[in-house]
Design a protein around this motif. Structure first.
Motif, short mmCIF file in Angstrom:
data_model
loop_
_atom_site.label_atom_id
_atom_site.label_comp_id
_atom_site.label_asym_id
_atom_site.label_seq_id
_atom_site.Cartn_x
_atom_site.Cartn_y
_atom_site.Cartn_z
N GLU A 33 0.89 -1.13 0.02
CA GLU A 33 -0.04 -0.12 0.02
C GLU A 33 0.83 1.16 0.01
O GLU A 33 1.84 1.39 0.88
N ILE A 34 0.45 2.17 -1.02
CA ILE A 34 1.44 3.45 -0.89
C ILE A 34 0.55 4.59 -1.02
O ILE A 34 -0.55 4.52 -1.81
N GLU A 35 0.78 5.40 -0.09
CA GLU A 35 -0.05 6.48 0.26
C GLU A 35 0.26 7.79 -0.71
O GLU A 35 1.24 7.53 -1.45
N GLY A 36 -0.62 8.77 -0.89
CA GLY A 36 -0.12 9.84 -1.72
C GLY A 36 1.05 10.74 -1.28
O GLY A 36 1.28 10.83 -0.22
N ALA A 37 1.67 11.58 -2.47
CA ALA A 37 2.46 12.52 -1.87
C ALA A 37 3.59 11.99 -1.31
O ALA A 37 4.13 12.78 -0.41
N GLY A 38 4.21 11.01 -1.56
CA GLY A 38 5.44 10.29 -0.94
C GLY A 38 6.38 9.90 -2.09
O GLY A 38 6.10 10.06 -3.29
N VAL A 39 7.81 9.73 -1.65
CA VAL A 39 8.79 9.30 -2.68
C VAL A 39 8.98 7.93 -2.14
O VAL A 39 9.71 7.66 -0.76
N VAL A 40 8.89 6.92 -2.73
CA VAL A 40 9.23 5.39 -2.34
C VAL A 40 10.32 4.94 -3.18
O VAL A 40 10.02 4.99 -4.56
N GLY A 41 11.19 4.06 -2.84
CA GLY A 41 12.18 3.45 -3.44
C GLY A 41 11.90 1.99 -3.55
O GLY A 41 11.67 1.44 -2.40
N LEU A 42 11.99 1.54 -4.55
CA LEU A 42 11.72 -0.20 -4.79
C LEU A 42 12.93 -0.54 -5.23
O LEU A 42 13.51 -0.41 -6.26
N LEU A 43 13.64 -1.32 -4.45
CA LEU A 43 14.84 -1.89 -4.81
C LEU A 43 15.18 -3.27 -4.65
O LEU A 43 14.22 -4.21 -3.93
N GLY A 44 16.00 -3.98 -5.39
CA GLY A 44 16.27 -5.19 -5.39
C GLY A 44 17.39 -5.43 -6.50
O GLY A 44 17.50 -4.79 -7.28
N SER A 45 18.17 -6.73 -6.29
CA SER A 45 19.11 -6.94 -7.50
C SER A 45 18.51 -7.30 -8.63
O SER A 45 16.99 -7.53 -8.72
N VAL A 199 12.28 3.19 -8.78
CA VAL A 199 12.76 1.50 -8.89
C VAL A 199 14.27 1.70 -9.29
O VAL A 199 14.71 2.26 -10.34
N SER A 200 15.17 0.72 -8.40
CA SER A 200 16.62 1.07 -8.72
C SER A 200 17.26 -0.27 -7.94
O SER A 200 16.80 -1.08 -7.07
N HIS A 201 18.28 -0.36 -8.40
CA HIS A 201 19.14 -1.38 -7.69
C HIS A 201 20.27 -0.75 -6.85
O HIS A 201 21.18 -1.38 -6.19
N SER A 202 20.35 0.58 -6.77
CA SER A 202 21.25 1.18 -6.08
C SER A 202 20.84 2.10 -4.93
O SER A 202 20.14 3.12 -4.83
N MET A 203 21.32 1.65 -3.76
CA MET A 203 20.93 2.51 -2.46
C MET A 203 21.54 3.87 -2.45
O MET A 203 20.83 4.80 -2.18
N GLU A 204 22.53 4.06 -3.05
CA GLU A 204 23.09 5.54 -3.05
C GLU A 204 22.33 6.22 -3.80
O GLU A 204 22.10 7.54 -3.36
N ASP A 205 21.43 5.92 -4.92
CA ASP A 205 20.64 6.89 -5.65
C ASP A 205 19.50 7.11 -4.88
O ASP A 205 18.96 8.23 -4.90
#
Length: 297
Positions: A33-45, A199-205
């Motif tokens: 569940e993702i609420e509005g007006a946020g920035v969410v990172g989806l990470l994984g190899s 969506v990324s594989h980079s934690m630094e980003d």
């Protein structure tokens, strides 16, 4: 599993999502569940299931089973309404190389069925935001990788959708180009109130920009929490091919050497502040105070 529970009416709701390619399960029992007006990172190899999940959420791929709702619209039963809420930048932007930048954006505005009287304004503003005005008359094939990525971003933000889903938006860019795109994403969220899934594989980003991190592994959600909570599991992240930000390793190493530093720091600014507090003999602030980069627990 660490998990964040969202509001009663999340802008994205995913329930018991499964998808199988032939005999191989790509994702299994994804619930988000993702609420509005946020920035969410989806990470994984690579192969973790990130892109499959996003392709289903955006309606580009049908799930084997499960339900996805965007702003209350079922992506399977109400695809047109759901897609209007989403701007999507896949890892390989769907660019037409023989079109000029403006021709392409005009074409996308038509595909999105934006109101005719507003299309020209939307295209002009998208080019202004992404700083592609100066190349508006050039063929996309003649643009650099960085400018092509900006054009891809421009098509995603046309019409200001409620949600932006960006799949590896910095892939192949040099450090300067990467920072430009990430700063642009942050500005769009701040100025337009758009919910962003990065969506990324980079934690630094993502460490500097997101308020929440979802980590996927082998097609399932492994962690779902604030950056500082997720990075506490840096050793487990290493085991699945993800590296925490260098700041995380530095602060834990200093802590082991006896310095009372903030091991929850996830950005350079927070680490700098913690080190200054130690050097000046002040009581450490373990929550960080940089309002521009706040990733608080």
């Amino acid at each position: 599993m660490n998990k964040i529970v969202c509001m009663e009416n999340p802008i994205v709701k995913v329930e018991h999502l499964y998808h199988r390619y032939s005999t191989q399960w790509a994702i299994e029992d994804i619930n988000l569940e993702i609420e509005g007006a946020g920035v969410v990172g989806l990470l994984g190899s690579n192969g973790a299931g990130k892109s499959t999940t996003m392709n289903i959420i955006t309606g580009y791929l049908a799930a084997t089973s499960g339900e996805v709702k965007i702003n209350g619209f079922d992506v399977l039963k109400q695809p047109e309404e759901a897609k209007k809420c989403v701007g999507y930048l896949p890892e390989l932007p769907p660019l037409y190389m023989d079109m000029t930048v403006k021709e392409y954006l005009d074409f996308v505005a038509e595909l999105k069925k934006l109101e005719k009287s507003l299309r020209a304004g939307y295209v002009k503003e998208a080019m202004k935001i992404t700083k592609t005005e100066e190349v508006s008359g050039r063929l996309i094939r003649n643009l650099s990788k960085g400018y092509r990525q900006r054009v891809g971003f421009a098509q995603a933000v046309l019409g200001y959708p409620e949600i932006l889903i960006l799949d590896e938006p910095t892939a192949g860019l040099d450090p300067a180009g990467r920072d430009e795109i990430l700063d642009l994403i942050a500005r769009m969220h701040k100025e337009k109130g758009i919910t962003v899934i990065l969506v990324s594989h980079s934690m630094e980003d993502v460490a500097k920009y997101v308020e929440r991190i979802i980590v996927m592994n082998h097609g399932q959600v492994m962690f779902d929490n604030t950056p500082c909570e997720v990075f506490k599991h840096y050793k487990e992240l290493e085991q699945i091919g993800l590296a925490a930000p260098q700041v995380t390793y530095l602060m834990h190493e200093l802590k082991e050497k006896g310095l009372n530093v903030n091991t929850e720091a996830t950005t350079v600014a927070e680490a700098r502040e913690s080190l200054l507090e130690v050097l000046l003999g002040r009581e450490p602030n373990h929550r960080g105070s940089n309002l521009e980069e706040e990733n608080l627990c």
